[in-house]
Design an enzyme around this catalytic site. Structure first.
Site, short mmCIF file in Angstrom:
data_model
loop_
_atom_site.label_atom_id
_atom_site.label_comp_id
_atom_site.label_asym_id
_atom_site.label_seq_id
_atom_site.Cartn_x
_atom_site.Cartn_y
_atom_site.Cartn_z
N LYS A 11 0.82 -1.22 0.00
CA LYS A 11 0.00 0.00 0.00
C LYS A 11 0.85 1.27 0.00
CE LYS A 11 -4.11 -2.13 1.86
NZ LYS A 11 -3.61 -3.52 2.06
C1 PLP Z 1 -4.19 -4.56 1.43
C2 PLP Z 1 -3.37 -5.79 1.28
C3 PLP Z 1 -3.72 -6.80 0.37
C4 PLP Z 1 -4.99 -6.76 -0.47
O1 PLP Z 1 -5.03 -5.67 -1.34
P1 PLP Z 1 -6.31 -5.41 -2.28
O2 PLP Z 1 -6.41 -3.94 -2.44
O3 PLP Z 1 -7.45 -5.98 -1.55
O4 PLP Z 1 -6.04 -6.06 -3.56
C5 PLP Z 1 -2.88 -7.90 0.25
N1 PLP Z 1 -1.77 -8.02 1.01
C6 PLP Z 1 -1.39 -7.07 1.89
C7 PLP Z 1 -0.17 -7.29 2.69
C8 PLP Z 1 -2.17 -5.92 2.05
O5 PLP Z 1 -1.78 -4.99 2.94
#
Ligand code: PLP
Length: 453
Positions: A111
């Site tokens: 993110k």
């Molecule tokens: C947020 C997150 C995801 C999932 O991301 P999406 O936006 O739902 O595709 C997967 N792995 C980690 C470590 C995350 O922080």
């Protein structure tokens, strides 16, 4: 470039306004009015670029209301906080297995790619408009930490992250509550994530309050987040060997469909990505959709890969918009049916591009162990979901969405080794500053009235 709502009943906006607005007033999500097309010559020209340069080339087609030199500087700044020279290194495990590491940002999860940039876009907007901005979000872990680190210490901004006390991982809480920055507010509520979201929803519904504090939401549906995530697919494509890149399947651990949507949009922009595997944990609404066509709300079962514990995939609506031939009336109809009945059955959508897999908690430690035995590679529990059942008939690149150091307990139980990361060790020694409050809108409102900038 203008941005339109998937539900067709909101006026189109420029990039900066669409980013600041988040959810469109008609309840839809913003998408570019048209998708730019990248040609083979464009891709050849992109090959020698550094990650920030590539990101600028990509984003400049979308952020057309920001002067290019400003955009270039904002992007450059966003990726200086990453600890790996390649920003998103492509690691080769064997001839047919690659990993795209997306965890070298400040909070060690993917993110950061979007939220470092979003923080700088917000900061720029404050400077340009001479206004302050208050960002408010609810989190069960990674999003809050990444959003906080995107806005940390930025003049004119404050960030308020609400989370269920005792229900995020201890390290995630430290990433939110040990920053020492005066514009960061970690608000621990006595309640669940759903309680936190309900309180937030009430505040956002109050137009007067929202306008008075220039409130902005941080959540997974923000347009800038999706676009920033397209860039690492483009980057990975350009790094892969010529014989592999057109055949390889991108394996994407996902819950809200945000990560995989970004790759799919890039494919629609002419970049010849072969296909995607939607890798879910035991909360498998997307797995069920892509294997049976049935899109149906289930109850959330907390898992070892908590950042994918979702009930409904909020970004799915963007995919739906294209799947029904860019017809907003049809999107409204389907979303309405889904809202009232909790289910919708899709017939005959193209399954050529997507495969899907689901991974239960019982399987995750075994996969981590197997990947460690086969490749000497330590995968975090989210990434492990991607390593389940790699394709036999084509090469795979697994998107590694978090550093194993964020989930030491699961890793230790799987392979007996405790993964560590220097930035997390530093946090362990810092004082934790959180504000405990009841899970209701009145308490949150009073806190914001006292601390908003
Ligand atoms: C947020 C997150 C995801 C999932 O991301 P999406 O936006 O739902 O595709 C997967 N792995 C980690 C470590 C995350 O922080």
């Amino acid at each position: 470039m203008r941005y339109i709502s998937t539900r067709g009943l909101a006026p189109s906006l420029g990039f900066s306004d669409a980013v600041a607005t988040g959810l469109a007033p008609d309840g839809g999500l913003y998408l570019p009015e048209t998708l730019p097309q990248f040609t083979a010559a464009d891709l050849e020209g992109f090959a020698p670029l550094s990650y920030p340069e590539l990101c600028f080339e990509f984003m400049s087609r979308f952020a057309t209301d920001i002067p290019p030199e400003t955009l270039r500087a904002l992007i450059a700044k966003s990726y200086t906080t990453f600890s790996h020279a390649d920003i998103a290194p492509v690691v080769k495990l064997d001839e047919r297995t690659y990993v795209l590491e997306l965890f070298h940002g400040p909070t060690l999860a993917f993110k950061d790619f979007a939220l470092q940039l979003l923080g700088n876009l917000y900061g720029n907007q404050c400077a340009v408009r001479g206004q302050t901005i208050n960002v408010l979000g609810a989190t069960s872990g990674d999003t809050g930490a990444a959003a906080i680190h995107g806005l940390l210490g930025k003049p004119g901004t404050a960030i308020f992250i609400v989370y269920p006390d005792g229900r995020t991982s201890p390290l995630q809480e430290r990433q939110m509550a040990c920053t020492g920055a005066s514009n960061v507010h970690a608000l621990a509520i006595t309640g669940t994530f759903d309680d936190a979201q309900a309180a937030l929803k009430e505040l956002f519904a109050d137009q007067e309050f929202r306008t008075r504090h220039r409130l902005s939401a941080v959540n997974s549906i923000n347009l800038a987040r999706i676009l920033a995530q397209c860039v690492y697919y483009l980057w990975a494509y350009l790094r892969l060997p010529a014989g592999v890149r057109d055949e390889i399947e991108f394996v994407v651990p996902t819950g809200n469909f945000g990560n995989v949507l970004a790759g799919w949009l890039l494919q629609k922009m002419g970049v010849p990505l072969r296909g995607f595997r939607v890798a879910t944990n035991q909360n498998d609404i997307l797995h069920r959709l892509f294997t049976t066509g049935d899109y149906r709300v289930g109850a959330v079962a907390p898992s070892l890969a908590p950042s994918m514990d979702i009930q409904v995939s909020s970004n799915f609506e963007r995919f739906l918009y294209y799947s029904v031939g860019q017809n907003p009336a049809k999107v409204r109809e389907i979303m309405e049916t889904f809202k009232t009945t909790g289910a919708y059955t899709f017939e005959g959508f193209n399954r050529d591009t997507f495969t899907a897999s689901r991974c239960t908690d019982a399987e995750i430690p075994g996969i981590i162990r197997q990947v460690y035995q086969d490749f000497g590679y330590v995968a975090d529990p989210h990434t492990a979901c991607g390593f389940k059942a790699l394709a036999k008939d084509r090469p795979s690149i697994v998107l590694a969405t978090a550093s194993p150091a964020k989930f030491p307990d699961t890793i230790v139980s799987a392979i007996g080794i405790e993964p560590k990361h220097p930035s997390l060790e530093v946090l362990k020694a810092r004082p934790l500053v959180k504000h405990l409050m009841p899970a209701d809108a009145a308490a949150l409102r009073a806190y914001l009235d006292a601390h908003a900038v």
